[in-house]
Design an enzyme around this catalytic site. Structure first.
Site, PDB file in Angstrom:
ATOM      1  N   TRP A 188       0.861  -1.188   0.000  1.00 14.67           N
ATOM      2  CA  TRP A 188       0.000   0.000   0.000  1.00 14.67           C
ATOM      3  C   TRP A 188       0.892   1.231   0.000  1.00 14.67           C
ATOM      4  CZ3 TRP A 188      -0.225   3.976   3.670  1.00 14.67           C
ATOM      5  CH2 TRP A 188      -1.130   4.987   3.343  1.00 14.67           C
ATOM      6  N   GLU A 229      -3.009  -2.902  -2.554  1.00 13.58           N
ATOM      7  CA  GLU A 229      -4.170  -2.309  -1.871  1.00 13.58           C
ATOM      8  C   GLU A 229      -4.432  -0.886  -2.351  1.00 13.58           C
ATOM      9  OE1 GLU A 229      -3.569  -1.899   2.356  1.00 13.58           O
ATOM     10  OE2 GLU A 229      -5.605  -1.170   2.706  1.00 13.58           O
ATOM     11  N   LYS A 231      -7.050   2.672  -2.673  1.00 20.42           N
ATOM     12  CA  LYS A 231      -8.026   3.394  -1.874  1.00 20.42           C
ATOM     13  C   LYS A 231      -8.566   4.564  -2.662  1.00 20.42           C
ATOM     14  CE  LYS A 231      -6.544   5.696   1.941  1.00 20.42           C
ATOM     15  NZ  LYS A 231      -5.768   5.879   3.178  1.00 20.42           N
ATOM     16  N   ASP A 262      -9.905  -3.083   1.436  1.00 17.16           N
ATOM     17  CA  ASP A 262      -9.968  -2.519   2.788  1.00 17.16           C
ATOM     18  C   ASP A 262     -11.346  -1.886   2.955  1.00 17.16           C
ATOM     19  OD1 ASP A 262      -9.868  -0.406   4.810  1.00 17.16           O
ATOM     20  OD2 ASP A 262      -7.726  -0.812   4.961  1.00 17.16           O
ATOM     21  N   HIS A 265     -11.942   1.865   2.393  1.00 16.88           N
ATOM     22  CA  HIS A 265     -11.302   2.524   1.256  1.00 16.88           C
ATOM     23  C   HIS A 265     -12.204   2.847   0.081  1.00 16.88           C
ATOM     24  CE1 HIS A 265      -6.862   1.584   2.392  1.00 16.88           C
ATOM     25  NE2 HIS A 265      -7.543   2.164   3.346  1.00 16.88           N
ATOM     26  N   HIS A 289      -8.687  -6.262   4.315  1.00 15.67           N
ATOM     27  CA  HIS A 289      -8.364  -5.456   5.484  1.00 15.67           C
ATOM     28  C   HIS A 289      -9.707  -5.097   6.103  1.00 15.67           C
ATOM     29  CE1 HIS A 289      -4.000  -3.830   4.946  1.00 15.67           C
ATOM     30  NE2 HIS A 289      -4.067  -5.121   5.167  1.00 15.67           N
ATOM     31  N   ASP A 297     -12.538   7.100   6.327  1.00 11.80           N
ATOM     32  CA  ASP A 297     -11.645   5.948   6.527  1.00 11.80           C
ATOM     33  C   ASP A 297     -10.934   6.065   7.879  1.00 11.80           C
ATOM     34  OD1 ASP A 297      -9.946   3.783   6.082  1.00 11.80           O
ATOM     35  OD2 ASP A 297      -8.518   4.969   4.925  1.00 11.80           O
ATOM     36  N   ASP A 299     -10.699   3.986  10.479  1.00 10.54           N
ATOM     37  CA  ASP A 299     -10.059   2.806  11.088  1.00 10.54           C
ATOM     38  C   ASP A 299     -10.426   2.600  12.547  1.00 10.54           C
ATOM     39  OD1 ASP A 299      -8.345   1.625   8.913  1.00 10.54           O
ATOM     40  OD2 ASP A 299      -7.562   3.655   8.872  1.00 10.54           O
ATOM     41  N   ASP A 329      -7.417  -4.200   9.954  1.00 14.46           N
ATOM     42  CA  ASP A 329      -6.678  -2.948   9.783  1.00 14.46           C
ATOM     43  C   ASP A 329      -7.416  -1.803  10.457  1.00 14.46           C
ATOM     44  OD1 ASP A 329      -5.032  -0.902   9.076  1.00 14.46           O
ATOM     45  OD2 ASP A 329      -5.492  -0.941   6.934  1.00 14.46           O
TER      46      ASP A 329
HETATM   47  C1  RNT Z   1      -3.946   2.803   4.663  1.00 13.07           C
HETATM   48  C2  RNT Z   1      -4.056   1.337   4.402  1.00 13.07           C
HETATM   49  C3  RNT Z   1      -2.943   0.487   4.938  1.00 13.07           C
HETATM   50  C4  RNT Z   1      -2.496   0.869   6.334  1.00 13.07           C
HETATM   51  C5  RNT Z   1      -1.588  -0.132   6.993  1.00 13.07           C
HETATM   52  C6  RNT Z   1      -0.849   0.468   8.134  1.00 13.07           C
HETATM   53  O1  RNT Z   1      -5.015   3.499   4.201  1.00 13.07           O
HETATM   54  O2  RNT Z   1      -5.278   0.880   4.870  1.00 13.07           O
HETATM   55  O3  RNT Z   1      -3.314  -0.837   4.861  1.00 13.07           O
HETATM   56  O4  RNT Z   1      -3.573   1.092   7.181  1.00 13.07           O
HETATM   57  O5  RNT Z   1      -0.780  -0.721   6.082  1.00 13.07           O
HETATM   58 ZN    ZN Z   2      -5.596  -1.248   4.798  1.00 20.38          ZN
END
Ligand code: RNT
Ligand code: ZN
Length: 421
Positions: A188, A229, A231, A262, A265, A289, A297, A299, A329
């Site tokens: 990523w 990955e 986003k 993810d 994302h 993720h 986003d 998290d 994640d």
């Molecule tokens: C960031 C991505 C990525 C990170 C990690 C730390 O937007 O989601 O995966 O969160 O690799």
């Molecule tokens: Zn991620």
């Protein structure tokens, strides 16, 4: 809340016969559940800090909160992870980022990292019997401070990050060899523009070339599963992200890589779960993720919400479990970090359990006969089937606290270990 074993067993037997009436075999659901590893993200343990401390986090990653007890080195992080694993039923994995290298005090830049800098992680993983997944780290570094890494205009900076990508694959390979389990290596990058770009294609062409260079060495997929990955946007890359979902989907299909989906994302009204069956038409495997965005986003710790249930239902109903690598994640520094791991991972497993306990035959019959009224009625009725009794029993069988008892263990650990940091 300290239900006795006998009471748990009784509730389980009752639940089992109720599920049997719906045509569901609980024991076989539990056998499947037992075989699904979740890759715990090391970065929840220290707010994506890593051990380099060479630059601010950056990359659009933001961790909020200052709960005491953050792990400050490999030993502390491993100790915290072990505490989390003890409270999660089943055998799981670790998802490690390159910034968690242990270089014995000497500065080793990211392009020079090698398996030896992860030997302590390897020995530990071997000892506790878990597999490890890996990630090159394209953030928190002076050479990422302009917001561009693999797509930077400067060839030297691109080269540095390409070398980091290559190094990471070697490290992932070493983990796989040492632990006898393939390692997913997920790329990523944060690259993108805060404001509207003029040239959207140039950076994507550079990204393609950089990825080709990283992946040029053939490594058997029995060892390393390369994943990319994308986003939609990040903090500081609101207008344009080079590695978009479409970019990587195309790249992964053409180059036989995994795509990492993810949950945070996409546009907030898009559902990651809906993408699984689409992308698996063209890909052999995917990485997830699992995360929770709140308004963006963000998290947040994964909760047992509709999004999580839908992801699990898709994996089970579509028979995709053996083609999907499940990772978490999220990062929350406002609550006990070990509890954050435990809550999110237990929720992931609970969601899989609920999906495995669905009376799928009945649901399919209703849909296939065109009886959408019955389909909706069934979907709503089964929400209150006694999955909780099955979950408690599963925890007990796995030697892990059921109900709220796990939190007592986290509190004890907090008192004995975390509060002394
Ligand atoms: C960031 C991505 C990525 C990170 C990690 C730390 O937007 O989601 O995966 O969160 O690799
Ligand atoms: Zn991620």
């Amino acid at each position: 809340m300290n239900t006795s074993s006998a009471a748990l067993e009784k509730a389980y037997q009752q639940a089992k016969s109720i599920y049997a009436e719906w045509g569901v075999d609980v024991d076989s659901a539990l056998n499947v559940l037992k075989s699904i590893p979740i890759s715990l993200h090391c970065w929840q343990g220290d707010d994506v800090g890593g051990f380099e401390h060479a630059a601010d986090l950056g990359g659009g990653l933001a961790v909020t909160g200052n709960y005491p007890g953050r792990a400050r080195n490999g030993d502390e992080l491993r100790s915290d992870l072990e505490q989390a694993y003890r409270l999660i039923p089943g055998r799981h994995r670790l998802n490690l980022h390159a910034i968690y290298a242990e270089t014995g005090g000497s500065k080793v830049d990211r392009d020079a990292l090698s398996p030896e800098h992860f030997s302590r992680w390897m020995d530990w993983a071997k000892q506790i019997g878990i597999g490890v997944d890996f990630n090159p780290s394209y953030f928190a570094h002076p050479k990422a401070s302009e917001g561009f890494t693999l797509t930077h205009r400067d060839e030297g900076i691109r080269r540095f990050w390409i070398d980091h990508g290559r190094a990471s694959r070697q490290i992932a390979k070493a983990f796989a060899e040492k632990l006898g389990s393939p390692s997913v290596n997920n790329v990523w990058i944060p690259d993108g523009y805060k404001d509207t770009p003029v040239d959207r294609s140039g950076p994507r062409q550079r990204l393609e070339k950089s990825l080709d260079a990283i992946f040029s060495e053939k490594i058997n997929t029995s060892l390393v599963l390369d994943s990319v990955e994308g986003k939609l946007f990040g903090i500081g890359s609101e207008s344009y992200v080079v590695g978009s979902h479409e970019f990587y989907l195309g790249y992964a299909i053409r180059n036989k890589k995994l795509v990492c989906l993810d949950a945070g994302h996409y546009h907030p009204t898009e559902q990651m779960a809906d993408k699984i069956s689409s992308v698996l038409m063209s890909l052999d495997r995917i990485l997830l993720h699992v995360s929770r965005g709140v308004r963006w986003d963000s998290d947040h710790v994964v909760t047992l919400n509709d999004d999580l249930l839908q992801i699990s239902q898709e994996l089970v109903r579509g028979n995709y479990l053996n083609r999907t690598h499940i990772g978490l994640d999220y990062f929350d520094a406002s609550i006990n970090r070990v509890a954050a791991w435990v809550i999110g991972t237990r929720n992931m497993i609970k969601a899989l359990l609920i999906a495995l306990l669905e009376p799928i035959q009945l649901l399919r019959q209703a849909e296939e006969s065109g009886d959408h009224t019955r389909r909706l009625a069934l979907l709503e009725e089964i929400k209150l089937l006694p999955a909780g009794a099955v979950w408690d029993y599963y925890c007990e069988q796995a030697g892990v606290p059921h109900g709220m008892k796990w939190l007592d263990e986290v509190r004890r650990y907090e008192q004995d270990v975390l509060s002394k940091r």
